[in-house]
Design a protein around this motif. Structure first.
Motif, mmCIF file in Angstrom:
data_model
loop_
_atom_site.group_PDB
_atom_site.id
_atom_site.type_symbol
_atom_site.label_atom_id
_atom_site.label_comp_id
_atom_site.label_asym_id
_atom_site.label_seq_id
_atom_site.Cartn_x
_atom_site.Cartn_y
_atom_site.Cartn_z
ATOM 1 N N VAL A 17 80.068 -15.016 108.636
ATOM 2 C CA VAL A 17 80.474 -15.359 107.343
ATOM 3 C C VAL A 17 78.999 -15.961 106.679
ATOM 4 O O VAL A 17 78.793 -15.444 105.702
ATOM 5 C CB VAL A 17 81.748 -16.168 107.150
ATOM 6 N N LEU A 18 78.519 -16.607 107.233
ATOM 7 C CA LEU A 18 77.406 -17.440 106.477
ATOM 8 C C LEU A 18 76.461 -16.403 106.255
ATOM 9 O O LEU A 18 75.639 -16.392 105.445
ATOM 10 C CB LEU A 18 76.991 -18.532 107.408
ATOM 11 N N SER A 19 76.030 -15.422 107.420
ATOM 12 C CA SER A 19 75.020 -14.649 107.490
ATOM 13 C C SER A 19 75.330 -13.338 106.184
ATOM 14 O O SER A 19 74.304 -12.856 106.074
ATOM 15 C CB SER A 19 74.722 -13.825 108.596
ATOM 16 N N ALA A 20 76.556 -13.341 105.850
ATOM 17 C CA ALA A 20 76.756 -12.486 104.996
ATOM 18 C C ALA A 20 76.188 -12.691 103.577
ATOM 19 O O ALA A 20 76.222 -11.718 102.624
ATOM 20 C CB ALA A 20 78.383 -12.238 104.581
ATOM 21 N N PHE A 21 75.987 -13.904 103.138
ATOM 22 C CA PHE A 21 75.115 -14.157 102.119
ATOM 23 C C PHE A 21 73.823 -13.589 101.777
ATOM 24 O O PHE A 21 73.026 -14.017 102.812
ATOM 25 C CB PHE A 21 75.289 -15.843 101.744
ATOM 26 N N ASP A 25 72.547 -13.662 96.023
ATOM 27 C CA ASP A 25 74.254 -14.301 95.644
ATOM 28 C C ASP A 25 74.273 -15.710 95.104
ATOM 29 O O ASP A 25 73.819 -16.618 95.659
ATOM 30 C CB ASP A 25 74.906 -14.264 97.117
ATOM 31 N N ASP A 26 74.912 -15.787 94.136
ATOM 32 C CA ASP A 26 75.107 -17.123 93.845
ATOM 33 C C ASP A 26 76.697 -17.539 93.879
ATOM 34 O O ASP A 26 77.284 -18.680 93.826
ATOM 35 C CB ASP A 26 75.269 -16.972 92.081
ATOM 36 N N GLY A 27 77.561 -16.778 94.293
ATOM 37 C CA GLY A 27 78.848 -16.903 94.788
ATOM 38 C C GLY A 27 79.811 -15.580 95.099
ATOM 39 O O GLY A 27 79.198 -14.539 94.667
ATOM 40 N N LEU A 28 80.486 -15.644 96.065
ATOM 41 C CA LEU A 28 81.331 -14.456 96.613
ATOM 42 C C LEU A 28 82.613 -14.886 97.008
ATOM 43 O O LEU A 28 82.902 -15.976 97.295
ATOM 44 C CB LEU A 28 80.573 -14.021 98.123
ATOM 45 N N GLY A 29 83.444 -13.781 96.582
ATOM 46 C CA GLY A 29 84.894 -13.963 96.699
ATOM 47 C C GLY A 29 85.389 -13.556 97.944
ATOM 48 O O GLY A 29 84.496 -12.927 98.658
ATOM 49 N N ALA A 30 86.481 -13.853 98.560
ATOM 50 C CA ALA A 30 87.059 -13.725 99.615
ATOM 51 C C ALA A 30 86.955 -11.939 100.111
ATOM 52 O O ALA A 30 86.595 -11.672 101.086
ATOM 53 C CB ALA A 30 88.109 -14.149 99.919
ATOM 54 N N ALA A 52 83.941 -25.085 103.287
ATOM 55 C CA ALA A 52 83.968 -25.816 101.827
ATOM 56 C C ALA A 52 84.309 -27.317 102.045
ATOM 57 O O ALA A 52 83.411 -28.292 101.437
ATOM 58 C CB ALA A 52 84.610 -25.193 100.731
ATOM 59 N N GLU A 53 85.225 -27.732 102.915
ATOM 60 C CA GLU A 53 85.684 -29.091 103.179
ATOM 61 C C GLU A 53 84.395 -29.840 103.601
ATOM 62 O O GLU A 53 84.470 -31.022 103.584
ATOM 63 C CB GLU A 53 86.801 -29.116 103.953
ATOM 64 N N THR A 54 83.505 -29.190 104.595
ATOM 65 C CA THR A 54 82.421 -29.769 105.241
ATOM 66 C C THR A 54 81.109 -29.802 104.557
ATOM 67 O O THR A 54 80.274 -30.445 104.961
ATOM 68 C CB THR A 54 82.144 -29.022 106.742
ATOM 69 N N GLY A 55 81.153 -29.002 103.592
ATOM 70 C CA GLY A 55 79.996 -29.198 102.412
ATOM 71 C C GLY A 55 79.106 -27.789 102.786
ATOM 72 O O GLY A 55 77.884 -27.731 102.333
ATOM 73 N N VAL A 56 79.464 -27.042 103.887
ATOM 74 C CA VAL A 56 78.805 -26.077 104.396
ATOM 75 C C VAL A 56 78.648 -24.771 103.476
ATOM 76 O O VAL A 56 77.670 -24.136 103.134
ATOM 77 C CB VAL A 56 79.080 -25.383 105.636
ATOM 78 N N LEU A 57 79.733 -24.556 102.613
ATOM 79 C CA LEU A 57 79.958 -23.838 101.728
ATOM 80 C C LEU A 57 80.328 -24.976 100.238
ATOM 81 O O LEU A 57 80.804 -25.619 100.630
ATOM 82 C CB LEU A 57 81.007 -22.734 101.749
ATOM 83 N N GLU A 58 80.166 -24.384 99.179
ATOM 84 C CA GLU A 58 80.675 -24.940 97.989
ATOM 85 C C GLU A 58 81.688 -24.012 97.249
ATOM 86 O O GLU A 58 81.290 -22.738 96.955
ATOM 87 C CB GLU A 58 79.716 -25.459 97.129
ATOM 88 N N ARG A 59 82.740 -24.692 96.785
ATOM 89 C CA ARG A 59 83.587 -23.639 95.975
ATOM 90 C C ARG A 59 83.214 -23.617 94.706
ATOM 91 O O ARG A 59 82.644 -24.500 93.949
ATOM 92 C CB ARG A 59 85.047 -24.495 95.936
ATOM 93 N N ARG A 60 83.290 -22.530 93.858
ATOM 94 C CA ARG A 60 82.851 -22.184 92.441
ATOM 95 C C ARG A 60 83.900 -21.263 91.894
ATOM 96 O O ARG A 60 83.728 -20.116 91.867
ATOM 97 C CB ARG A 60 81.624 -21.548 92.530
ATOM 98 N N GLY A 61 84.992 -21.771 91.381
ATOM 99 C CA GLY A 61 86.196 -21.028 91.021
ATOM 100 C C GLY A 61 86.776 -20.421 91.826
ATOM 101 O O GLY A 61 86.961 -20.976 93.152
ATOM 102 N N ALA A 62 86.788 -19.197 91.875
ATOM 103 C CA ALA A 62 87.688 -18.383 92.866
ATOM 104 C C ALA A 62 86.646 -17.827 93.955
ATOM 105 O O ALA A 62 86.763 -17.241 95.044
ATOM 106 C CB ALA A 62 88.321 -17.070 92.517
ATOM 107 N N GLU A 63 85.201 -18.319 93.877
ATOM 108 C CA GLU A 63 84.258 -17.945 94.851
ATOM 109 C C GLU A 63 83.490 -19.042 95.680
ATOM 110 O O GLU A 63 83.972 -20.248 95.229
ATOM 111 C CB GLU A 63 82.955 -17.196 94.114
ATOM 112 N N VAL A 64 83.037 -18.640 96.653
ATOM 113 C CA VAL A 64 82.165 -19.666 97.356
ATOM 114 C C VAL A 64 80.574 -19.478 97.255
ATOM 115 O O VAL A 64 80.446 -18.088 97.282
ATOM 116 C CB VAL A 64 82.665 -20.203 98.743
ATOM 117 N N ARG A 65 79.972 -20.398 97.439
ATOM 118 C CA ARG A 65 78.373 -20.231 97.900
ATOM 119 C C ARG A 65 77.915 -21.146 98.922
ATOM 120 O O ARG A 65 78.431 -21.976 99.099
ATOM 121 C CB ARG A 65 77.752 -20.308 96.377
ATOM 122 N N LEU A 66 76.696 -20.840 99.405
ATOM 123 C CA LEU A 66 76.010 -21.616 100.229
ATOM 124 C C LEU A 66 76.099 -22.978 99.981
ATOM 125 O O LEU A 66 75.605 -23.161 98.845
ATOM 126 C CB LEU A 66 74.729 -20.982 100.632
#
Length: 255
Positions: A17-21, A25-30, A52-66
């Protein structure tokens, strides 16, 4: 199920998942993450929320980013930190002397990873990015490192698939082997539009005391504006000086 199999599978999915970014990319949806990873959308969604709860990803609306946590962890990698910190003064001098973009890269498997890049105003829009990867055989830094790498590492690349990154990429094993032999004798590798149209570079390896490559420095520019044989001596001199500076340091931190 053998012990540890479930945990290893979970960790593999996290890395996937992390390598997919990608760098842009500023944000990706599921849905997009599922498409890129091949994992079920529901699985990706659960993993993204947990990360996202650990801070490895950040939530940005419906998307997440590194997330920033990844950046913090990345700055602690010994090979990157020690090599980069030692190289920066030499890279700065090299950019000043050549007025071209300077790269520092290391080899990771069949690819190079760019540890630092010092761009120059008016330089080409290069495909390289800090933390980005590129096939080693198609770059000056990659060939410079391979020429001073252990034979098994070289064979794994030469005997594998040599992808054609551009119309001038070296994809014939015999030609690549002969070029690596020349680089070992001369200490300088060249990229003549092999990594992209209009882009050329001269690179030289950063060597450990035992003669093996720790990484490589390069100078890149437009094919019509930069003469490779004019900048090659400066790149070679900078790499030799950096190699000497690293000679008294513990080698374990650089590998």
């Amino acid at each position: 199920m053998p012990p540890g199999t479930a945990d290893e599978s979970f960790l593999h999915r996290v890395v996937t998942v992390l390598s997919a970014f990608r760098p842009e990319d500023d944000g990706l949806g599921a849905a997009e993450l599922a498409r890129r990873t091949g994992l079920p959308k529901s699985t990706v969604h659960r993993m993204a929320l947990a990360l996202a709860e650990t801070g490895v990803l950040e939530r940005r609306g419906a998307e997440v980013r590194l997330g920033l946590k990844l950046f913090e962890i990345g700055q602690r990698v010994p090979r990157q930190r020690v090599l980069r910190d030692a190289a920066l003064p030499y890279m700065s001098d090299l950019r000043e002397a050549t007025r071209q973009t300077v790269h520092l890269a290391v080899l990771e498997g069949h690819e190079v990873v760019y540890v630092e890049i010092l761009p120059t105003p008016g330089g080409p829009d290069l495909p390289s990015r800090i933390g980005g990867r590129f096939p080693a055989h198609a770059t000056g830094v990659g060939k410079a490192i391979l020429a001073f790498s252990p034979p098994p590492a070289v064979r794994s690349i030469v005997d594998g698939e040599l992808s054609r990154v551009s119309g001038r990429s070296v994809v014939a094993p015999g030609l690549l082997v002969r070029e690596l032999e020349r680089i070992r004798k001369e200490g300088v590798a060249f990229d003549r539009e092999e990594s992209g149209p209009g882009i050329v570079c001269a690179a030289s390896p950063v060597l450990a005391p035992d003669g093996s490559a720790l990484g490589a420095l390069s100078v890149s520019g437009w094919s019509g504006r930069m003469r490779l044989h004019h900048v090659a001596p400066a790149v070679h001199t900078a790499a030799l000086a950096l190699s000497r500076a690293l000679g008294d340091r513990p080698s374990g931190a650089l590998r």
